[in-house]
Design a protein around this motif. Sequence first.
Motif, short mmCIF file in Angstrom:
data_model
loop_
_atom_site.label_atom_id
_atom_site.label_comp_id
_atom_site.label_asym_id
_atom_site.label_seq_id
_atom_site.Cartn_x
_atom_site.Cartn_y
_atom_site.Cartn_z
N SER A 1 1.01 -1.01 0.04
CA SER A 1 -0.03 0.01 -0.12
C SER A 1 0.88 1.25 -0.07
O SER A 1 1.81 1.19 0.60
CB SER A 1 -0.80 0.21 1.19
N ARG A 2 0.33 2.32 -0.62
CA ARG A 2 1.50 3.42 -0.79
C ARG A 2 1.42 4.20 0.72
O ARG A 2 1.89 5.09 1.02
CB ARG A 2 0.79 4.36 -1.94
N TYR A 3 0.35 3.73 1.50
CA TYR A 3 0.33 4.36 2.85
C TYR A 3 1.25 3.48 3.73
O TYR A 3 1.69 3.99 5.00
CB TYR A 3 -1.06 4.07 3.46
N ASP A 4 1.67 2.55 3.33
CA ASP A 4 2.87 1.53 4.15
C ASP A 4 4.12 2.00 3.85
O ASP A 4 4.40 3.04 2.89
CB ASP A 4 2.62 0.24 3.81
N ASP A 5 5.11 1.94 4.78
CA ASP A 5 6.24 2.15 4.59
C ASP A 5 7.03 1.44 3.43
O ASP A 5 6.84 0.13 3.15
CB ASP A 5 7.42 2.05 5.80
N ALA A 6 7.66 1.99 2.43
CA ALA A 6 8.54 1.16 1.38
C ALA A 6 9.45 0.41 1.92
O ALA A 6 10.48 0.65 2.93
CB ALA A 6 8.71 1.94 0.35
N MET A 7 9.82 -0.80 1.18
CA MET A 7 10.99 -1.70 1.64
C MET A 7 11.79 -1.58 0.43
O MET A 7 11.76 -1.80 -0.55
CB MET A 7 10.35 -3.01 1.62
N GLU A 8 13.10 -1.24 0.74
CA GLU A 8 14.01 -1.13 -0.05
C GLU A 8 14.57 -2.74 -0.10
O GLU A 8 14.79 -3.25 0.51
CB GLU A 8 15.21 0.02 0.27
N CYS A 9 15.18 -2.85 -1.53
CA CYS A 9 16.07 -4.28 -1.87
C CYS A 9 17.01 -4.44 -0.80
O CYS A 9 18.02 -3.16 -0.56
CB CYS A 9 16.25 -4.12 -3.34
N GLU A 10 17.10 -5.45 -0.23
CA GLU A 10 18.52 -6.03 0.68
C GLU A 10 19.49 -6.68 0.12
O GLU A 10 20.64 -6.54 0.29
CB GLU A 10 18.22 -6.71 1.93
N LEU A 11 19.32 -6.92 -1.38
CA LEU A 11 20.32 -7.81 -2.04
C LEU A 11 20.24 -7.59 -3.47
O LEU A 11 19.37 -8.03 -4.10
CB LEU A 11 20.31 -9.26 -1.63
N TYR A 12 20.85 -6.61 -3.85
CA TYR A 12 21.03 -6.10 -5.30
C TYR A 12 21.89 -6.86 -6.15
O TYR A 12 22.94 -7.41 -5.73
CB TYR A 12 21.50 -4.60 -5.39
N VAL A 13 21.38 -6.97 -7.48
CA VAL A 13 22.13 -7.66 -8.43
C VAL A 13 22.72 -6.58 -9.34
O VAL A 13 22.45 -5.86 -9.92
CB VAL A 13 21.26 -8.61 -9.38
N LYS A 14 24.11 -6.98 -9.39
CA LYS A 14 24.80 -5.71 -9.89
C LYS A 14 25.50 -6.17 -11.26
O LYS A 14 25.94 -7.42 -11.53
CB LYS A 14 26.06 -5.22 -8.99
N ASP A 15 25.85 -5.33 -12.21
CA ASP A 15 26.55 -5.49 -13.44
C ASP A 15 27.99 -5.36 -13.02
O ASP A 15 28.45 -5.16 -12.13
CB ASP A 15 26.13 -4.68 -14.52
N GLU A 16 29.03 -5.50 -14.17
CA GLU A 16 30.31 -5.45 -13.97
C GLU A 16 31.00 -4.14 -13.68
O GLU A 16 31.90 -4.05 -12.99
CB GLU A 16 31.01 -6.03 -15.29
#
Length: 327
Positions: free
Chosen positions: A117-132
């Motif tokens: 819900s846009r009323y809830d706190d947003a959760m950021e990604c904890e494990l990103y996949v990165k390029d070179e």
Amino acid sequence: MNWKEMELSWESSKNFSTYTCTIMDKKRDSVTKEVNSSPCRFPVEQYIALHKGVFFTIEVPNANISKSCTFFPGGMNGSAIENFSCVIYNVSLMNCTWQAGRDAPEDTQYFLYWQYSRYDDAMECELYVKDENGRNLGCKFQNVTIQTAVDAYFLVNGSSNQSLIQFYDKYIKMYEIEILTPPLNVTVDCIRDSSGCIITWQQPLTSHRKKRKCFEYEIRIQNKDNPKKENKDPPVTVRNNTYKFENYNKKKKYILKIRARGRSCLISSDWGEWSEPIEFGIAVSRTYFHPFHNQETNSMRQMVKIPRYLMLVECCNSSKQKIKHNK
């Protein structure tokens, strides 16, 4: 326009008792609301993504007074991410991927947030996949639960020392992106019924639906000695949790696979994963192993020695040989 709060405000030289506010996206989907004064806040549950721009209209009923405006995200054109997609697998794991904007500066870094819900706190990604180059182009989530009452909101914004980066947002029905696990406890019994084999199974694991009527199954049985014959025998689709294989020949060996998809419920209508192949026929008796989901790892599957498929086959020929030997 406060896009995060979906709030539209204005100033007027004259006060009116009623204003009509309308928001419309490029697909011509619109929402209208009446207010007594500025601002006008639209319900965020209307699932209108903003990154492509939206149109607003403010009208005074019965006064022939109106004002229209357009909202476009700030930032360099072509800097927002492209080809965003997410998939849920193994019941509670989710992967999201995207590509960098075609005109994004080289130092652009992206960040993913999501919420039900846009009323809830947003959760950021904890494990990103990165390029070179260390740029975030994907994310892995654990312990994801599927809610069918609301759509999930995903937001990817970016940062750069050279320019302001446009954001990307999207609403997703989470059940639609789930890859169903294989049906459980698949069993083939060729003893109880001499005219064929009885195949039984249980519905796949899922975090939000448990009723049998919600699933449809596809059964593929292949003659192991003649794999090309598979093209002549198309898969069979059934709605229940049992199937009778009537073309059984005890002198031949077969390979069985089953997969599932949603039917008439809020479950993905795409076919899920195939079950592990089961061999039956020619007096074969084996215990098979199944993939076990460990929520503490990010691996797609982990093999463990837990009985999953127990196949019962007819052993009449060997029994007759023993009787003749005793005589």
